[in-house]
Design an enzyme around this catalytic site. Structure first.
Site: not given
Ligand code: BDP
Length: 685
Positions: A290, A369, A397
């Site tokens: 990323e 993820d 998240e």
């Protein structure tokens, strides 16, 4: 307040802890053989607990001049006071282990650790047993941690923001400086130590310009101050580092791990860090992921990168924790040959055997993820000559961002109990990460924290249970979800039977409920891009992140088979590879992770995929609604503030669950054209 004290709110127990005679007298006196800083923390905690629960402050002495007492210390220091512990018993303890015993004839309650950390963990365990009204006449027990490393990762930035934080701002930083509120940090250390956490990385894995400086003389005195607070509670401090530090901090023209100037640079850094913090834990590294810099820029691989840092830290006993969350986030969604799920294995499995012994690879529980449901990453067990750390995400998240109740212990239990068959039947993830299965020198579990400066730490009060439960599981992965839940509920809300049973049920069902009204059957995502809250079925469908569901009018799911798909299933050992390869044997809850199937495909439950989607979404939203009425039964049983706070969150959750239900159901009704067999209303906007 109570919410702040979390599961250490001793003074609020309202007389529901009973200590029968003759043991009551033991609580008048604490005898400590030898007081190190960590033992001091243990004694303070015990005093705090006793005075809160029983209303009197015990005396503390180092000599044995009373008939009854609680005695604590290391096994070695205790042997000078009395012969309560046999060599054989002491021999059962590993470094951080402890034993507890009642010596009835002498009126002693003994808490003994092999090291002072053991004393601290034993003391917290003793307090837990006290709060749960356990029989003190039979304290006999020996406990050793399953994992050497039990770690928390803070994703805090120095501007005070927290990446994926849902409970306020950072308790460590504000406006690019360290905060002054040391008491808050100390209380955090207490909470962590009470569950056995022994390591913390204090900054975000995405290391930006400001945080890059944390390893320089400018910041090290402050870092050392934090290290000192955590040290009192047996917690070692780590820093996330920027792989391009030599370039950014000193203008060297490269960060190539094989360049002698770069290697020298890191060695000097290490020397300086250890001059400030002699027990510094080491580095946590996100590289080539990323947009973070890494060894790939220089045509080197991750073993080159990790080993270079490992050599710098090695003389001081430091560790490199290198993350395996490496994939191409700029892929082309039209190119189905690159499957993000395969990336970590493809990058790291070929490097097995090349990492230094003080390198640990940190692997997220799933290949994607932190979705509500994913298979276990095939990297567990694929590396036999490499230390592995499991990475979990406590911060929610993708699981409701602490606005929804989603208790993750049952999910983590499934991960830890997953049989990889890496050596034989019974090669479970917990055996691999502890280092036992392959006889690795290091191993453990890490998780991304869910705390911030909100008064109650975690935003949603009930999300404290995830933090507590993580630490307990890291110590002992074999504890059951029910046991951990029971401990947390009783420590936090007391002994009332109805309160206990209602809150436990709410927690234990919440993961499944959240799964029911969000993305179905393991396919994941379907969230709003960027902030990841709320439903958006196609939010990531045509972007470059590698996160797709491939829903069209005929079917849905990602074909990851060897025969016709991406070939991901081949990364597992048999019999898992075959189990996932065939839609017949693939477990229902992961069907769409592994297969692209028609909406009419029958599940093992007997339902079709489309009917399953409708049913779970109607039922999930319904269950979210029911949580409100369950909680309402507790009115008057728990204090007003905590009651109202949770109620408000549950009302919001029920509302947002309906939004999920309607958007998902409408989407699939329109795509498939197949009506709900039960004729319920599907809003089709
Ligand atoms: C993802 C988060 C992102 C993190 C990344 C990571 O969306 O903010 O930086 O993981 O783990 O879950 O590095």
């Amino acid at each position: 307040g109570r919410a702040y004290e979390a599961w250490l709110s001793y003074s609020q127990r309202g007389g529901d802890v009973q200590i029968p005679n003759p043991y009551r007298q033991c609580f008048e006196h604490i005898v400590v053989a030898e007081e190190t800083d960590i033992v001091h923390s243990a004694v303070e905690e015990l005093k705090h607990a006793i005075s809160g629960i029983l209303g009197h402050m015990p005396t503390v002495t180092s000599v044995l001049d009373t008939p009854c007492a609680i005695v604590l210390g290391t096994t070695e220091s205790l042997s000078k006071l009395g012969g309560w512990i046999q060599d054989e018993e002491a021999g059962k303890l590993t470094d951080e282990g402890y034993l507890m015993k009642t010596v009835e004839t002498e009126g002693k309650l003994i808490i003994a650790g092999r090291s002072d950390r053991g004393v601290l963990y034993g003391t917290f365990h003793f307090i837990r047993r006290l709060c749960m009204n356990e029989d003190l006449s039979r304290l006999n027990m020996v406990e050793n941690p399953a994992n050497e490393l039990r770690m928390i990762n803070q994703w805090d930035n120095m501007d005070g923001s927290i990446e994926r934080g849902y409970a306020g701002r950072s308790i460590f930083y504000d406006q690019n400086r360290f905060t002054a509120d040391e008491q808050r940090i100390r209380d955090y250390a207490r909470l962590l130590a009470s569950t056995s956490i022994n390591a913390i990385a204090i900054n975000n894995v995405n290391v930006h310009e400001r945080e890059t400086k944390l390893i320089t003389a400018e910041d090290l005195p402050d870092v050392a101050r934090l290290a000192g607070i955590f040290r009192d509670y047996g917690i070692r401090l780590f820093l996330s580092i920027n792989f391009a530090s030599p370039i950014q901090l000193d203008g060297i023209d490269t960060a190539d791990p094989l360049d002698p100037r770069v290697r020298e640079w890191w060695k000097r850094r290490a020397a300086e860090i250890y001059a400030h913090i002699p027990d510094f834990g080491g580095f946590l590294v996100k590289a080539d992921s990323e947009h973070r810099p890494g060894p790939f820029t220089y045509g080197r691989d991750h073993a080159d990168g990790a080993n270079m840092l490992a050599e710098a830290l090695e003389p001081y006993g430091g560790l490199v924790i290198w993350r395996c969350f490496v994939y191409n986030c700029m892929q082309d969604w039209r190119d189905r040959s690159t499957d993000r799920a395969k990336a970590a294995f493809d990058h790291f499995q070929p490097l097995d055997g090349r990492f230094h012994s003080n390198v640990m690879l940190q692997v997220k529980n799933g290949p994607m993820d932190f979705q509500v449901r994913e298979p276990v990453s095939p990297l567990f067990g694929a590396l036999k000559k490499t230390n592995e750390v499991l990475e979990l995400q406590i911060t929610q998240e993708y699981t409701g961002q602490q606005r929804h109740l989603c208790y993750l212990i049952p999910q983590w239990k499934e991960v830890l109990a997953f049989d990889t068959y890496a050596r034989w039947k019974g090669s479970t993830v917990d055996q691999i990460v502890s280092g036992k299965l392959f006889g690795r020198p290091h191993g453990g579990i890490a998780a991304v924290s869910n705390i911030g400066n909100d008064e109650n730490w975690t935003g949603h009060l009930l999300a404290q249970a995830n933090l507590f439960g993580f630490g307990r599981l890291a110590w002992d992965p074999r504890l059951s979800s029910e046991q951990i839940t029971d401990e947390w509920v009783r420590m936090t809300f007391g002994e009332d039977t109805e309160t206990r049973s209602i809150i436990s049920c709410l927690l234990l069902q919440s993961w499944r409920t959240y799964e029911d009204y969000t993305a179905p059957l393991g396919v994941g995502w379907m969230v709003n891009p960027d902030h990841h809250y709320g439903p958006n079925v196609d939010g990531y469908e045509y972007s470059r992140w590698g996160t797709y569901h491939f829903a069209d009018r005929d079917g849905i799911g990602v074909d990851r088979t060897v025969k016709t798909g991406t070939g991901y299933t081949a990364q597992y050992y048999e019999p898992n590879a075959s189990m996932y390869e065939s839609p017949e044997s693939c477990p229902d809850e992961l069907l769409l992770f592994f297969h692209h199937v028609p909406y009419t495909h029958p599940l093992k439950s007997g339902k079709t995929v489309i009917q399953h989607i409708y049913d779970t979404h109607f039922e999930g939203a319904e269950k979210a609604e029911q949580m409100i009425s369950e909680w309402t039964k507790l009115k008057g049983k728990i204090d007003h503030d905590r009651f109202e706070h949770v109620l408000k969150r549950l009302i919001e959750q029920a509302d947002h669950a309906k939004e999920w239900r309607d958007i998902i159901n409408a989407y699939f009704y329109r795509k498939s054209g197949i009506p709900d067999r039960k004729g319920r209303t599907i809003y089709s906007f």
